[in-house]
Design a protein around this motif. Structure first.
Motif, PDB file in Angstrom:
ATOM      1  N   ALA A   1       0.820  -1.223   0.000  1.00  0.00           N
ATOM      2  CA  ALA A   1       0.000   0.000   0.000  1.00  0.00           C
ATOM      3  C   ALA A   1       0.845   1.260   0.000  1.00  0.00           C
ATOM      4  O   ALA A   1       0.347   2.336   0.354  1.00  0.00           O
ATOM      5  N   ASP A   2       2.112   1.153  -0.399  1.00  0.00           N
ATOM      6  CA  ASP A   2       3.011   2.295  -0.300  1.00  0.00           C
ATOM      7  C   ASP A   2       2.617   3.453  -1.210  1.00  0.00           C
ATOM      8  O   ASP A   2       2.957   4.604  -0.941  1.00  0.00           O
ATOM      9  N   LYS A   3       1.893   3.159  -2.289  1.00  0.00           N
ATOM     10  CA  LYS A   3       1.516   4.221  -3.235  1.00  0.00           C
ATOM     11  C   LYS A   3       0.032   4.588  -3.154  1.00  0.00           C
ATOM     12  O   LYS A   3      -0.472   5.316  -4.005  1.00  0.00           O
ATOM     13  N   THR A   4      -0.638   4.081  -2.139  1.00  0.00           N
ATOM     14  CA  THR A   4      -2.057   4.371  -1.964  1.00  0.00           C
ATOM     15  C   THR A   4      -2.238   5.319  -0.797  1.00  0.00           C
ATOM     16  O   THR A   4      -1.677   5.091   0.285  1.00  0.00           O
ATOM     17  N   SER A   5      -2.999   6.391  -0.997  1.00  0.00           N
ATOM     18  CA  SER A   5      -3.187   7.383   0.057  1.00  0.00           C
ATOM     19  C   SER A   5      -4.015   6.805   1.198  1.00  0.00           C
ATOM     20  O   SER A   5      -4.814   5.881   1.004  1.00  0.00           O
ATOM     21  N   GLU A   6      -3.844   7.384   2.376  1.00  0.00           N
ATOM     22  CA  GLU A   6      -4.639   6.936   3.520  1.00  0.00           C
ATOM     23  C   GLU A   6      -6.122   7.190   3.279  1.00  0.00           C
ATOM     24  O   GLU A   6      -6.976   6.390   3.681  1.00  0.00           O
ATOM     25  N   GLU A   7      -6.433   8.284   2.629  1.00  0.00           N
ATOM     26  CA  GLU A   7      -7.836   8.584   2.351  1.00  0.00           C
ATOM     27  C   GLU A   7      -8.468   7.492   1.497  1.00  0.00           C
ATOM     28  O   GLU A   7      -9.614   7.059   1.749  1.00  0.00           O
ATOM     29  N   GLU A   8      -7.716   7.005   0.508  1.00  0.00           N
ATOM     30  CA  GLU A   8      -8.228   5.945  -0.348  1.00  0.00           C
ATOM     31  C   GLU A   8      -8.351   4.636   0.433  1.00  0.00           C
ATOM     32  O   GLU A   8      -9.322   3.886   0.251  1.00  0.00           O
ATOM     33  N   LEU A   9      -7.392   4.358   1.297  1.00  0.00           N
ATOM     34  CA  LEU A   9      -7.475   3.142   2.103  1.00  0.00           C
ATOM     35  C   LEU A   9      -8.668   3.181   3.052  1.00  0.00           C
ATOM     36  O   LEU A   9      -9.355   2.167   3.242  1.00  0.00           O
ATOM     37  N   VAL A  10      -8.936   4.342   3.635  1.00  0.00           N
ATOM     38  CA  VAL A  10     -10.102   4.482   4.511  1.00  0.00           C
ATOM     39  C   VAL A  10     -11.379   4.265   3.717  1.00  0.00           C
ATOM     40  O   VAL A  10     -12.317   3.604   4.171  1.00  0.00           O
ATOM     41  N   ARG A  11     -11.409   4.804   2.496  1.00  0.00           N
ATOM     42  CA  ARG A  11     -12.609   4.646   1.668  1.00  0.00           C
ATOM     43  C   ARG A  11     -12.847   3.178   1.326  1.00  0.00           C
ATOM     44  O   ARG A  11     -13.980   2.689   1.367  1.00  0.00           O
ATOM     45  N   ARG A  12     -11.771   2.458   1.003  1.00  0.00           N
ATOM     46  CA  ARG A  12     -11.917   1.054   0.611  1.00  0.00           C
ATOM     47  C   ARG A  12     -12.238   0.144   1.800  1.00  0.00           C
ATOM     48  O   ARG A  12     -13.118  -0.710   1.725  1.00  0.00           O
ATOM     49  N   TRP A  13     -11.481   0.319   2.888  1.00  0.00           N
ATOM     50  CA  TRP A  13     -11.553  -0.642   3.991  1.00  0.00           C
ATOM     51  C   TRP A  13     -12.512  -0.224   5.106  1.00  0.00           C
ATOM     52  O   TRP A  13     -12.920  -1.069   5.913  1.00  0.00           O
ATOM     53  N   GLY A  14     -12.852   1.063   5.158  1.00  0.00           N
ATOM     54  CA  GLY A  14     -13.724   1.544   6.227  1.00  0.00           C
ATOM     55  C   GLY A  14     -15.002   0.740   6.411  1.00  0.00           C
ATOM     56  O   GLY A  14     -15.364   0.383   7.547  1.00  0.00           O
TER      57      GLY A  14
END
Length: 728
Positions: A557-570
């Motif tokens: 996940a080094d190139k994925t923003s935290e905002e995108e990770l929150v959107r996907r996994w939240g």
């Protein structure tokens, strides 16, 4: 004096490059050149065409490597690195650049060397010196023929350690890479001390293990006398495979003194020798087993067909058992009922001892009669490392049953069993704890009839049902809303009482560091700093849950923003009771195998800070991170139970030698084409044969990953899979 010319190599590949004769008075340079001249006639370049060779994760059609001639008949030893799969051809080039065909005689998959036989030509064999003694601190010269057939690439260093990698290898700080794999490690007096191979303690059996230390100053060589002894066996044409014993140990840390058998595979050498769950292993071949790594290292250097002598303790009795190792274990297909055990936040891990239990207490517990209500385990309980003891420090539920969720579309659901039950017994065996349940489940096989005794939570009346076990799911099912809601409503057994124990003292543990939490849109964000190892961002639900969360480690996940990770996994953090961790190295770059300690520290921290369901710790990786994910899981003692691979697959050579019972690999690759499908299926078969559960996504998840909806479905599928790992 004739000038000896050496090939130039890529910048940074070699520590020392000798491109001209030594100057007057340069004794070291002269000694190095003299040593090289003595061994050069025995070094050959090999061109391998076809097969499964890969460099930096990319498949290559042709690869150069190095070999050492060991007989005048054209027998050559080389590294297994370049000879994966079934190469279409192997060509040998001698110093005169004359090329001839060679055949693969046999492979030693333990020491990662291959014996070749050239079809014709005149050869100068390397000479072994039985009197030569290798010592730490001696100069060492690593030679390879990657670039040219007439001269060698050179790297100079010292012998930095002996008996490394399960006691099999010499370690050097000379730079070792694909430039010199298969070539000789030479002493300053011109004696070949070993053959260079990529090795790693976390290799898991792959010929590519250790390539992560490419040019790092950490290189390995199999001692020449051991390589020649292996060649003697390989001349018969029989491959030498790693020996397998068929046991799984209680996960109690690499340095825990109690090495206890958690599972014995049916039909395995361990089962034939009479080993039982709960046996404590004291010694192997006379070597005291002071920690699990000692046992695993000793087994790792044995071949199939070798016998080992184990000294074990069963209760108060000590005994010895002789076990003959085998190449592969009988495939074991466990029966599946479609029931999901839930680890509640106030329960201790099923096989954990009470934090204040001693080994003597465990033995006494194991000796109590079947009717003794205080006995909750069928195996001696061991004291876990302090970092794990802390999980159950506050309280532990003691009851007469285990809470289970009946999964949708499961064999149990067809019997009109309620969605949530408390299981009292399975086939007459008490299931008052997750440990007892695990023992009973191990005996299920497809087609067998399981008789369950259960009650509905809150009621006292008991019911029974006969359920025919089926094979484990081929695809990951989407958990229904009813199942997910039932999970959130899970509560301790109706008859449970709380036993309070003193929490283990972990003050001073590097992982025992609290982190402040920020809450955004129902997601709690924490960050842990591990100083030189890096840091970790942790996402979890801000809502409290009675269920202990699983841990998902995102390696890619080094190139994925935290905002995108929150959107996907939240959305799945609450519904599937998950904690998502994103380890970040100090450079915030793509993780490598050098960052495995960071991953393990992340897991330790999450366990110590809030607890976790240790049966639901998984990593998610893409193809370039596949090797790292495999090594994190199978390279040593690990609490990781599953790998979700978003693309690509594991080769049969990587899977070789792994005992995967209790683990799962989820292949989400959807590459089109007949070849890709065939390789996926071959990988799944190898995984299943090794005892792993290797499901595929549902058809809709596998065919559409091109948009946000497809990405979200993959995340949901991984979340469902992380729950299903616990099901039986």
């Amino acid at each position: 004096m004739k000038t000896l010319q050496f090939n130039c190599v890529l910048p940074g590949l070699m520590l020392y490059l000798l491109a001209c004769p030594s100057t007057s008075g340069d004794d070291l340079g002269e000694a190095i050149q003299a040593a090289i001249r003595r061994v050069e006639p025995s070094i050959v370049r090999l061109r391998v065409i076809g097969g499964e060779q890969s460099v930096d994760g990319d498949t290559v059609q042709s690869l150069m490597t190095t070999g050492i001639v060991i007989s005048e008949d054209g027998e050559i030893l080389t590294s297994q690195f370049a000879l994966e799969g079934n190469p279409e051809a192997v060509l040998v080039e001698d110093q005169s650049c004359k090329r001839t065909n060679a055949t693969i005689v046999a492979t030693d998959s333990v020491r990662r060397i291959v014996l070749l036989k050239a079809k014709e030509g005149r050869w100068t064999p390397a000479v072994a010196d039985e009197k030569h003694v290798v010592e730490v601190g001696q100069w060492s010269i690593a030679l390879g023929r990657f670039y040219a057939a007439e001269s060698s690439s050179v790297s100079v260093g010292i012998i930095s350690a002996l008996n490394r990698i399960h006691g099999m290898a010499i370690q050097t700080d000379a730079k070792v890479s694909l430039v010199n794999y298969g070539g000789p490690l030479v002493s300053l007096n011109g004696k070949i001390t070993g053959i260079l191979v990529p090795l790693s303690p976390r290799g898991g059996g792959s010929a590519n293990s250790g390539v992560e230390w490419y040019d790092s100053g950490i290189g390995f060589a199999i001692p020449l006398k051991d390589a020649l002894a292996s060649a003697e066996k390989l001349r018969s044409g029989q491959n030498l495979k790693p020996g397998r014993i068929g046991i799984r140990l209680v996960s109690a840390g690499a340095f825990d003194a109690n090495v206890v058998v958690d599972r014995v595979s049916p039909g395995s050498p361990a089962a034939s020798a009479g080993l039982l769950r709960g046996d404590r292993i004291l010694a192997i071949d006379g070597l005291m087993v002071e920690r699990s790594s000692v046992l695993m290292e000793s087994l790792a250097r044995h071949y199939a067909g070798d016998s080992v002598i184990l000294k074990i303790r069963r209760g108060q009795e000590e005994m010895t058992q002789t076990v003959e190792l085998v190449e592969s274990l009988p495939p074991v297909s466990q029966g599946y009922l479609g029931l999901l055990p839930i680890r509640l936040a106030r329960q201790a891990e099923s096989s954990d001892a009470a934090p204040d239990a001693t080994e003597e207490d465990a033995i006494k517990d194991a000796e109590k009669g079947a009717d003794d209500k205080k006995r909750s385990l069928d195996i001696p309980r061991i004291r876990l490392p302090g970092i794990l003891e802390k999980i159950g420090g506050a309280s532990q539920e003691i009851g007469d049953s285990v809470p289970l969720i009946v999964l949708n579309d499961a064999p149990t659901a067809a019997q009109i069993v309620p969605a949530g039950i408390e299981l009292l017994s399975l086939n007459g065996a008490s299931t008052s704890s997750l440990a007892e349940l695990s023992i009973a489940v191990d005996k299920l096989v497809p087609g067998s009839v399981a008789k369950i005794e259960y009650r509905v939570p809150g009621e006292t009346k008991t019911e029974t049902a006969d359920i025919t076990a089926v094979s484990r799911l081929e695809n990951v099912i989407s958990l229904s809303d009813t199942v997910l809601e039932q999970i959130q409503r899970s509560r301790p057994s109706s008859a449970a009482k709380v036993a309070v124990h003193n929490a283990a003292d972990t003050s001073g543990d590097p992982a025992d560091k609290a982190a402040s939490a920020a809450r955004i849109n129902g997601v709690s964000r924490r960050e842990f700093n591990f100083e030189e190892r890096g840091r970790c961002v942790v996402l979890s639900s801000s809502n409290s849950s009675p269920v202990m969360p699983g841990i998902i480690i995102l390696l890619s996940a080094d190139k994925t923003s935290e905002e995108e990770l929150v959107r996907r996994w939240g959305p799945v953090l609450t519904s599937h009771c998950l904690t998502v961790a994103i380890p970040k190295n100090p450079e915030s770059s793509r993780l490598t195998t050098d960052d495995i300690p960071l991953v393990m520290t992340t897991i330790r921290t999450l366990v110590s800070q809030g607890g976790a369901d240790l049966q639901r710790v998984v990593v998610v990786a893409d193809r370039p991170q596949a090797s790292m994910a495999w090594q994190c899981t199978f390279g040593g003692p690990s609490t990781i139970r599953g790998i979700a691979l978003t693309d690509g697959w594991f080769s049969s050579s990587e899977i070789q030698g792994v005992e995967g019972a209790g683990h799962s690999v989820f292949l989400l690759d959807a590459t089109a084409g007949g070849q890709a499908k065939a390789l996926r299926e071959l990988s799944r078969k190898s995984l299943n044969d090794a005892g792993l559960w290797a499901p595929l996504p549902t058809v809709s998840d596998a065919t559409d990953k091109t948009d946000d909806a497809g990405e979200n479905r993959s995340v949901r599928s991984i979340a469902d899979w992380s729950m299903l790992i616990r099901s039986f």
